[in-house]
Design a protein around this motif. Structure first.
Motif: not given
Ligand code: NAD
Ligand code: ZN
Length: 240
Positions: A10-20, A29-35, A37-47
């Motif tokens: 029971g002494r366990l926690v999970a840390l999950t990322g996009a792969g799950i 984001f970073r795989g070969k089918d990653g988003l 590859n089609r969009y640049r992050p700085e164009e979309l995921a910044t304030f």
């Protein structure tokens, strides 16, 4: 893998990322089918990008939200939810903005990077929940523009969630599933466990910067890695 998990008592926690969630059809984001590859992050995921073109950024988020809403939790999400129910897992700390852990039945989910099914008013700070992807740029009842309630590049992680995550990782073994371990500070979380004498397990079909520090490495896709665990849990009546 179940034997290792059980040995932590029971002494366990999970840390999950996009792969799950890749096995549920949500692109990483970073795989070969990653988003990215089609969009640049700085164009979309910044304030800055949002200030420049909120319509474009919302189009992208609405598209991703639609993908999340139509996706289904896979065996890995479901296994984690069952492990929590059986008292073998304390929490899921996730970098994902999707809601697949909750929909699989996990109760204690800590979102480090926010949630794609929520928006936040830039004027009054009110958080709203989306039942379906918004069309255009959503507005708050106060008249303010609503932004996606996610953590963008260059933004701080939510303080409360980060504190809980550090605390959990300092007092538990950590199973790291589907994260490239390059996005900080989430990538350093397993090191808190290591430093306190706890173990790290990695589930990832590819090597990551964390791999060499891990006590166990499972080189499989997340859904495949948890197949046995899921079967065993569902079969064992007096499990534990
Ligand atoms: P990442 O995209 O950087 O890396 C994904 C990792 O998953 C890689 O190491 C890859 O080898 C591994 N992987 C690929 N397929 C897998 C599978 N089937 N099973 C197990 N592992 C697999 O992802 P990250 O490290 O989580 O990056 C963090 C950022 O990406 C976060 O900010 C997060 O918000 C964002 N993101 C979230 C989602 C989502 O919510 N589902 C999707 C894409 C990106
Ligand atoms: Zn408002």
């Amino acid at each position: 893998m179940l034997d290792i998990i059980k040995s932590f008592k029971g002494r366990l926690v999970a840390l999950t990322g996009a792969g799950i969630s890749a096995d549920s059809g949500i692109p990483t984001f970073r795989g070969k089918d990653g988003l990215w590859n089609r969009y640049r992050p700085e164009e979309l995921a910044t304030f800055e990008a949002f200030s420049r073109n909120p319509k474009l950024v919302w189009e992208w988020y609405s598209w991703r939200m639609e993908k999340v809403f139509t996706a289904k939790p896979n065996k890995a999400h479901i296994a984690l939810a069952l492990l929590e129910k059986k008292g073998l897992l304390k929490a899921v700390i996730t970098q994902n903005v999707d809601n697949l852990h909750e929909r699989a039945g996990s109760k204690n989910v800590i979102h480090l990077h926010g949630r794609i099914d929520e928006g936040r008013c830039l004027e009054c700070g009110k958080v709203i929940k989306f039942e379906e992807p918004p069309k255009g740029v959503p507005k708050c009842e106060c008249g303010g523009i609503i932004r996606p309630n996610v953590v963008w590049f260059g933004e701080m992680l939510p303080e409360k969630e980060l504190k809980i995550a550090v605390d959990l990782c300092s007092r538990n073994n950590v199973i790291v599933i589907g994260t490239s371990a390059v996005v900080q500070p989430a990538a350093s979380l397993p090191l808190f466990a290591k430093r306190s004498g706890y173990k790290i397990i990695e589930v990832n079909p590819n090597e990551t910067p964390l791999s060499s520090l891990c006590d166990y490495v499972v080189r499989k896709r997340a859904a495949e890695a948890f197949e046995d665990v899921l079967e065993a849990i569902s079969e064992e009546e007096d499990f534990q």
